[in-house]
Design a protein around this motif. Structure first.
Motif, PDB file in Angstrom:
ATOM      1  N   ASP A  22      33.392  40.211   9.441  1.00  0.00           N
ATOM      2  CA  ASP A  22      34.063  39.452  10.504  1.00  0.00           C
ATOM      3  C   ASP A  22      33.756  37.965  10.385  1.00  0.00           C
ATOM      4  OD1 ASP A  22      35.098  41.785  11.472  1.00  0.00           O
ATOM      5  OD2 ASP A  22      33.579  42.064  13.038  1.00  0.00           O
ATOM      6  N   ASN A  45      35.840  36.550   7.553  1.00  0.00           N
ATOM      7  CA  ASN A  45      37.234  36.418   7.963  1.00  0.00           C
ATOM      8  C   ASN A  45      37.409  35.226   8.905  1.00  0.00           C
ATOM      9  OD1 ASN A  45      39.958  37.082   8.237  1.00  0.00           O
ATOM     10  ND2 ASN A  45      39.552  38.391  10.013  1.00  0.00           N
ATOM     11  N   HIS A  46      36.452  35.050   9.820  1.00  0.00           N
ATOM     12  CA  HIS A  46      36.530  33.931  10.763  1.00  0.00           C
ATOM     13  C   HIS A  46      36.450  32.601  10.026  1.00  0.00           C
ATOM     14  CE1 HIS A  46      35.937  31.533  14.370  1.00  0.00           C
ATOM     15  NE2 HIS A  46      34.822  31.033  13.824  1.00  0.00           N
ATOM     16  N   MET A  48      39.740  31.907   8.268  1.00  0.00           N
ATOM     17  CA  MET A  48      40.807  31.460   9.160  1.00  0.00           C
ATOM     18  C   MET A  48      40.576  30.023   9.607  1.00  0.00           C
ATOM     19  SD  MET A  48      43.254  33.623   9.645  1.00  0.00           S
ATOM     20  CE  MET A  48      43.950  33.043  11.188  1.00  0.00           C
ATOM     21  N   GLN A  64      46.801  38.578  11.766  1.00  0.00           N
ATOM     22  CA  GLN A  64      46.038  37.659  12.591  1.00  0.00           C
ATOM     23  C   GLN A  64      46.908  36.451  12.929  1.00  0.00           C
ATOM     24  OE1 GLN A  64      41.519  37.801  11.365  1.00  0.00           O
ATOM     25  NE2 GLN A  64      42.766  37.350   9.566  1.00  0.00           N
ATOM     26  N   GLN A  65      46.823  35.966  14.170  1.00  0.00           N
ATOM     27  CA  GLN A  65      47.615  34.826  14.603  1.00  0.00           C
ATOM     28  C   GLN A  65      46.720  33.814  15.320  1.00  0.00           C
ATOM     29  OE1 GLN A  65      50.782  36.616  16.935  1.00  0.00           O
ATOM     30  NE2 GLN A  65      52.170  36.521  15.161  1.00  0.00           N
ATOM     31  N   THR A 104      46.550  40.342   6.529  1.00  0.00           N
ATOM     32  CA  THR A 104      45.321  40.619   5.764  1.00  0.00           C
ATOM     33  C   THR A 104      45.349  42.039   5.208  1.00  0.00           C
ATOM     34  OG1 THR A 104      44.134  41.405   7.716  1.00  0.00           O
ATOM     35  CG2 THR A 104      44.006  39.047   7.234  1.00  0.00           C
TER      36      THR A 104
END
Length: 481
Positions: free
Chosen positions: A70, A73-74, A77, A176-177, A202
């Motif tokens: 996580d 991924n954060h 982004m 993801q948005q 993803t």
């Protein structure tokens, strides 16, 4: 009931070859159906095991590395939003051509941490986690700008391109948005609608190098059981076929024996019946010479039937019946009897070797062996051809060989030659009398004398039977003395 009887009668009337063909077809259908069932069983079991393995991988992954994943991924982004915002604020069209290099710098620490977390798990230590951004679209006032098409090479956060590996187990795919506006630090707010909206698709997967082997190990007993079942059914069918062939051979031998027995007994019984009728006539009683000839003929037919019955009774036993009556005797007398048998049929018998040999054996058994061999030679060789008997002493062994001028016996049949009831096949319409016991009894009697009998092909292509018997010089001296 009528249907069942009709089917039974039809099957009973079918020939053995037809029944065997139907049985083979039935066995092939059953075996094919069994293999198909086992195939679907193994395929479905494989899929279930694969699903269970993937579920177990997901659970382990969530326990050991979800926080790190996580975080990765954060960070990805955040970096992606920053790059796009910087491009828009500088007046450039957003592009991801060089973004992969930025991702490499941002994701490097997280990749190492994820790898360390997976290596400490017994199930995941050979696996590699993959996180990809496969499709990126930027929306501005309902206008879409595709920054990364779905078919283009994805942005790799960790693990490499999963689409290029054959050992990929997909875990999840998601969307993801995030929204943002230029000139403001607020990305999302309850009362504020951002001018830009970024949508990122993803894909998460596991690259497992040996997952097929792991699943096959889990299915080992299923695979072994299926293989053993198919092998067992195949062996059972094979044994059924072997039993059928054996029963067919026994039935054929029984039928041939009954037919040959009937044929062999018919001639002496018919001759004996004619002799008995002749003996009852007044003429036979008045003519003593004719009467004596008739009695001798009746005695010969009786002796022929007795020998036949003795052969059948002897062949019914695995071991010879009775004890041998061994004594020293001169072989010349036995050879003289063979000469009489051959000349009586209009043939010539030639001798080579030493005829004046004294041997310690049962003369009746040896005479029976030679008589059987001579009888076969006379029956199976062309009329007018001669026979040849050769005797020799080699050390402590006496060899007596009988050679004929026939066509010999095919090599494929020689291993059956001394088998009970075996007869060399003859062309249709060329039936030769016999019960198939002669050579079987010859070998049994030769072994009873402590020797053996063997078949070879002669130099002329005919048959050569050799009897070997133990020989002692001391016996020869005593016999002559």
């Amino acid at each position: 009931m009528f249907r069942y009887s009709a089917v039974s009668l039809y099957l009973f009337s079918m020939r053995f070859a037809q029944k065997l063909t139907l049985l083979i077809i039935g066995c092939i259908i059953v075996l094919g159906g069994l293999c198909l069932i086992q195939y679907y069983l193994i395929r479905n079991t494989y899929r279930l095991e694969q699903s269970a393995y993937l579920q177990q991988v997901k659970q382990r992954l969530g326990t050991r590395g979800q926080v790190l994943i996580d975080s990765l991924n954060h960070q990805g982004m955040v970096a992606l939003l920053r790059d796009i915002r910087d491009s828009l604020e500088s007046g450039r069209k957003p592009s991801l051509n060089n973004f992969q290099q930025q991702i490499e710098v941002v994701a490097a620490p997280h990749r190492h941490a994820i790898s360390q977390a997976l290596s400490g798990d017994s199930l995941l230590h050979d696996n590699h986690y993959v996180l990809l951004y496969t499709h990126v679209v930027l929306y501005h006032r309902q206008v879409a700008d595709t920054l990364l098409p779905g078919g283009a090479p994805p942005l790799v956060l960790t693990g490499g391109n999963a689409d290029q590996s054959a050992n990929v187990l997909p875990i999840s795919e998601g969307l993801q948005q995030a929204g943002f506006s230029l000139g403001t630090d607020t990305v999302t707010a309850m009362t504020y609608t951002p001018a830009y909206r970024l949508s990122v698709w993803t894909k998460a997967a596991i690259v497992a190098e040996h997952w097929q082997a792991t699943i096959l190990r889990r299915m080992a007993w299923t695979l072994i059981g299926s293989a053993l079942l198919i092998i067992a059914v195949t062996v059972i069918f094979f044994l059924v076929f072997m039993t059928l062939f054996r029963q067919k051979q026994i039935a054929d031998v029984t039928t041939d024996f009954a037919n040959n027995m009937t044929h062999e007994l018919k001639t002496p019984l018919s001759s004996a019946a004619v002799v008995v009728k002749s003996l009852r006539t007044p003429e036979a009683r008045l003519d003593e010479s004719w009467y004596g000839e008739l009695l001798n003929e009746l005695d010969r037919q009786h002796e022929k039937i007795r020998r036949m019955m003795d052969s059948i009774l002897t062949s019914a036993m695995d071991q010879p019946m009775g004890m041998t009556q061994s004594r020293p005797f001169n072989l010349a007398g036995v050879l003289k009897e063979m000469e009489q048998l051959v000349t009586a049929s209009g043939r010539d018998l030639q001798y080579t070797g030493n005829e004046d040999i004294v041997v310690n054996a049962d003369p009746d058994l040896l005479t029976g062996i030679l008589a059987n061999l001579v009888d076969n030679a006379l029956k199976y060789t062309p009329a007018g051809t001669s026979l040849h008997i050769h005797t020799e002493i080699a050390g402590r062994t006496l060899r007596i060989s009988l050679e004929d001028q026939g066509s010999g016996i095919p090599s494929s049949l020689r291993r059956h030659l001394f088998r009970k009831f075996f007869r060399v096949p003859r062309p249709a319409g060329n039936h030769i009398r016999g019960l198939g016991l002669g050579l079987y009894l010859c070998r049994m009697q030769a072994k009873q004398l402590g020797g053996d009998i063997a078949y070879h092909t002669s130099a002329s292509g005919g048959s050569l039977f050799t009897i070997t018997l133990p020989y002692d010089n001391n016996t020869a001296i005593i016999g002559r003395g």
